[in-house]
Design an enzyme around this catalytic site. Structure first.
Site, PDB file in Angstrom:
ATOM      1  N   HIS A 196      -3.068  -1.657  -4.655  1.00 62.79           N
ATOM      2  CA  HIS A 196      -4.664  -1.705  -4.371  1.00 62.79           C
ATOM      3  C   HIS A 196      -5.365  -0.342  -4.355  1.00 62.79           C
ATOM      4  O   HIS A 196      -4.530   0.781  -4.089  1.00 62.79           O
ATOM      5  CB  HIS A 196      -5.167  -2.494  -3.261  1.00 62.79           C
ATOM      6  CG  HIS A 196      -4.774  -2.177  -2.123  1.00 62.79           C
ATOM      7  ND1 HIS A 196      -5.957  -1.543  -1.260  1.00 62.79           N
ATOM      8  CD2 HIS A 196      -3.524  -2.167  -1.417  1.00 62.79           C
ATOM      9  CE1 HIS A 196      -5.222  -1.036  -0.021  1.00 62.79           C
ATOM     10  NE2 HIS A 196      -3.976  -1.335  -0.177  1.00 62.79           N
TER      11      HIS A 196
ATOM     12  N   SER B  59       0.661  -1.387  -0.005  1.00 65.64           N
ATOM     13  CA  SER B  59       0.001   0.018  -0.134  1.00 65.64           C
ATOM     14  C   SER B  59       0.596   1.304   0.030  1.00 65.64           C
ATOM     15  O   SER B  59       1.444   1.423  -0.933  1.00 65.64           O
ATOM     16  CB  SER B  59      -1.001   0.048   0.953  1.00 65.64           C
ATOM     17  OG  SER B  59      -1.717  -1.442   1.256  1.00 65.64           O
TER      18      SER B  59
END
Lengths: 75, 268
Positions: B169, B146
């Site tokens: 993501h 992330s």
């Protein structure tokens, strides 16, 4: 604030209401936030200092335990 | 079984372990009297640091490399509950300032093993690393997920371990469906900051990064991609698959160049 993490938010924030507030003290001219452990000890949580070299001082690094003594005062 | 035995060592056996690392792993109190043995007071300062801080962050006088570890959640605006292992913004940023300013420090090695965290704190750390004048090398071990992705690419040279992964993501407020167009716009802007930073500091294209970000069918409950070491290099996200020796070699080479440039010599 946006969390961008692979850990589910429920897991991250679980128990946040139990966070204890920090206390602010001044040690040798450096202001720091500490987490009291008992009547004689506190753990350094965060430094508030404009001098960047203070942040490299191992004595003030977060997690260090500082000792103090309660002082009796007669009125 | 081993662990069980270990936990039940009595303090009379303790004297045979002079090494502090052993001492902190089991209860040294006398079970009957609950007394703390006198020699428990003497603690190894390094062990203390590791125990309390999760890392040995003290700058060694003799080292010209400043080593910084970013592990767990990147903590920014909110103090996270204690079950989170966090790397705090307000510790990292001033240390980077001090490292930049300290004449003894010639290079910075950033070790990453993070699950992500606060977008703004992560981007701030990444920007600080990216704008340092001293040579910086990042190494991703385990995971750089992330918000760890922009931090991983922020250095002069990035290395990923063969087995390390990076999860790319989309950014969202929580697991709920986004209902309001404004919220979507806001999140899209936040996301754009991350995408732009990664794009500018690595060789990955915007198209490829977004393709990875919105891929379906790879993560069970989410859209996105898990990129493993060699894949990260093939996409242009990270410079090299390697380990500690590669990181120190790169850093030392860059320190040499930095010294030459500082002394007014020609940079090769």
């Amino acid at each position: 604030m946006i969390m961008y993490s692979i850990v589910p938010l429920d897991d991250i924030f679980n128990g946040i209401e139990n966070n204890k507030p920090n206390q602010e003290i001044e040690l040798n001219g450096v202001i720091m936030q500490v987490q009291p452990m008992n009547a004689y000890q506190a753990k350094v949580v965060r430094l508030i200092s404009p001098n960047p070299q203070d942040y490299l001082n191992p004595a003030y690094s977060p997690g260090q335990i500082i000792y103090f003594q309660p002082q009796l005062q007669s009125k | 079984m081993e662990k069980y035995k270990f936990l039940h060592l009595t303090h009379t056996m303790k004297d045979s372990f002079k090494d502090g690392r052993i001492e902190i792993m089991y209860n040294t109190r006398n079970q009957k009297t609950n007394e703390v043995p006198a020699n428990e007071q003497i603690k190894n300062p390094t062990v203390e640091n590791i125990q309390q801080l999760g890392q040995n962050s003290t700058l060694q006088e003799e080292s010209n490399i400043f080593c910084m570890t970013i592990i767990g959640q990147v903590e920014g605006h909110m103090v996270l509950p204690p079950q989170n292992k966090t790397t705090k913004y307000e510790h990292i940023i001033p240390q980077l300032v001090a490292a930049e300013q300290n004449s003894k420090v010639e290079g910075i090695l950033i070790i990453l093993n993070t699950v992500g965290g606060d977008v703004e704190a992560g981007l701030a750390i990444a920007e600080m690393i990216a704008t340092m004048s001293k040579p910086t090398v990042t190494i991703v071990l385990g995971g750089g997920h992330s918000i760890g992705v922009p931090i991983a690419v922020s250095s002069d040279y990035s290395i990923i371990a063969e087995t390390a992964t990076m999860t790319i993501h989309p950014i969202r407020l929580n697991g709920l469906v986004i209902g309001v167009p404004q919220t979507f716009e806001y999140l899209d802007k936040m996301q754009e900051r991350v995408v732009k930073f990664v794009m500018e500091h690595s060789n990955i294209t915007e198209e490829k990064f977004k393709e990875l970000m919105f891929k379906t069918g790879e993560l069970t409950r989410d859209i996105g991609t898990t990129v493993i070491g060699p894949d990260a290099v093939s996409y242009g996200l990270i410079d090299k698959v390697g380990g500690l020796s590669d990181a120190t070699k790169q850093l030392n080479e860059r320190i040499e160049e930095y010294r030459k440039a500082k002394n007014g010599g020609m940079v090769q």
